[in-house]
Design a protein around this motif. Structure first.
Motif, PDB file in Angstrom:
ATOM      1  N   SER A  12       0.830  -1.204   0.000  1.00  0.00           N
ATOM      2  CA  SER A  12       0.000   0.000   0.000  1.00  0.00           C
ATOM      3  C   SER A  12       0.863   1.251   0.000  1.00  0.00           C
ATOM      4  N   THR A  16       0.476   4.270  -2.708  1.00  0.00           N
ATOM      5  CA  THR A  16       0.398   5.674  -2.309  1.00  0.00           C
ATOM      6  C   THR A  16       1.449   6.508  -3.012  1.00  0.00           C
ATOM      7  N   GLY A  47      -1.245  -0.494  12.290  1.00  0.00           N
ATOM      8  CA  GLY A  47      -1.132   0.011  10.926  1.00  0.00           C
ATOM      9  C   GLY A  47      -0.128   1.147  10.810  1.00  0.00           C
ATOM     10  N   THR A  72       1.108   5.600   8.110  1.00  0.00           N
ATOM     11  CA  THR A  72      -0.053   5.052   8.817  1.00  0.00           C
ATOM     12  C   THR A  72      -1.070   4.543   7.806  1.00  0.00           C
ATOM     13  N   GLN A  73      -1.731   3.454   8.184  1.00  0.00           N
ATOM     14  CA  GLN A  73      -2.764   2.853   7.351  1.00  0.00           C
ATOM     15  C   GLN A  73      -4.134   3.072   7.977  1.00  0.00           C
ATOM     16  N   ASN A  74      -5.180   3.073   7.120  1.00  0.00           N
ATOM     17  CA  ASN A  74      -6.543   3.138   7.624  1.00  0.00           C
ATOM     18  C   ASN A  74      -7.033   1.712   7.919  1.00  0.00           C
ATOM     19  N   ALA A  75      -8.285   1.581   8.350  1.00  0.00           N
ATOM     20  CA  ALA A  75      -8.839   0.280   8.733  1.00  0.00           C
ATOM     21  C   ALA A  75      -8.870  -0.709   7.570  1.00  0.00           C
ATOM     22  N   GLN A  76      -8.942  -0.214   6.332  1.00  0.00           N
ATOM     23  CA  GLN A  76      -8.972  -1.075   5.147  1.00  0.00           C
ATOM     24  C   GLN A  76      -7.567  -1.522   4.723  1.00  0.00           C
ATOM     25  N   ASP A  78      -5.206   0.554   3.591  1.00  0.00           N
ATOM     26  CA  ASP A  78      -4.625   1.491   2.629  1.00  0.00           C
ATOM     27  C   ASP A  78      -3.808   2.538   3.373  1.00  0.00           C
ATOM     28  N   ASP A  80      -2.826   5.869   4.715  1.00  0.00           N
ATOM     29  CA  ASP A  80      -3.624   7.050   5.025  1.00  0.00           C
ATOM     30  C   ASP A  80      -2.751   8.298   4.977  1.00  0.00           C
ATOM     31  N   PHE A 112      -1.223  13.088   2.195  1.00  0.00           N
ATOM     32  CA  PHE A 112      -2.516  12.516   2.542  1.00  0.00           C
ATOM     33  C   PHE A 112      -3.042  11.797   1.300  1.00  0.00           C
ATOM     34  N   ALA A 114      -5.736   9.823   0.554  1.00  0.00           N
ATOM     35  CA  ALA A 114      -7.132   9.824   0.137  1.00  0.00           C
ATOM     36  C   ALA A 114      -7.484  11.023  -0.737  1.00  0.00           C
TER      37      ALA A 114
END
Length: 182
Positions: A12, A16, A47, A72-76, A78, A80, A112, A114
């Motif tokens: 991931s 990114t 994460g 840092t990763q999000n809950a999915q 990916d 973040d 960032f 997203a």
């Protein structure tokens, strides 16, 4: 700290870094990512990956350096936020084959994923083709190619700069046809 499931974090990270396309050569996202650091701490449960000590991340023409880089990763799963801290942290990338490398500096550089935003905080500076843009905080929306600069409100800065400072080089004009033939 677990190392078993670090591959998704690294994959991931690649996605990114490859999506910073407005400042990037199209071929950059197809290149392997190399991370060099004195130490790495990977926490899959939280994460978070933290690289310390003269961190250098490269992918194609992109290069990011810092004393500490945190991903840092999000809950999915990916990526973040990607944060590089240094004195200063540094980012460079060639936007197109016929363009010079874009260089960006800041004591903190955040990406960032997203919303495809790069934020330079404290002693922020962007240099592109001789043009410079400096301030306490510079935000670059890579998707819409919009730059905002100003005060770093809510952030302690080492060198307060109440105003932004830009230097724009004059455009080079083509020589008239009569002069070209001589």
């Amino acid at each position: 700290m677990r190392f078993v499931k670090t591959l998704p974090l690294l994959l991931s990270l690649g996605a990114t870094l490859g999506s910073v396309s407005a400042w990037a050569l199209p071929s950059d996202r197809d290149q392997p990512i190399r991370v060099q650091a004195d130490s790495a701490e990977l926490d899959d449960k939280q994460g978070v990956a933290v690289y310390r000590g003269d961190v250098v991340i490269t992918q194609g023409t992109m290069k990011i350096t810092g004393d500490t880089v945190t991903i840092t990763q999000n809950a999915q799963g990916d990526v973040d936020v990607f944060t590089s801290v240094g004195k200063p942290a540094y980012y460079e990338q060639k936007p197109a084959v016929d363009k010079q490398i874009v260089k960006a500096y800041g004591l903190t550089i955040q990406y960032f994923a997203a919303n495809e935003r790069i934020v330079l905080i404290d002693q922020a500076k962007v240099v592109q083709e001789g043009n410079t843009f400096e301030g306490e905080k510079i935000v670059y929306d890579t998707r819409r190619q919009i730059v905002n600069a100003g005060r770093a409100t809510g952030t302690n800065v080492s060198s307060p700069r109440p105003r932004i400072d830009m230097v724009i080089q004059p455009q080079k004009k083509a020589a008239p046809a009569a002069e070209q033939g001589q």
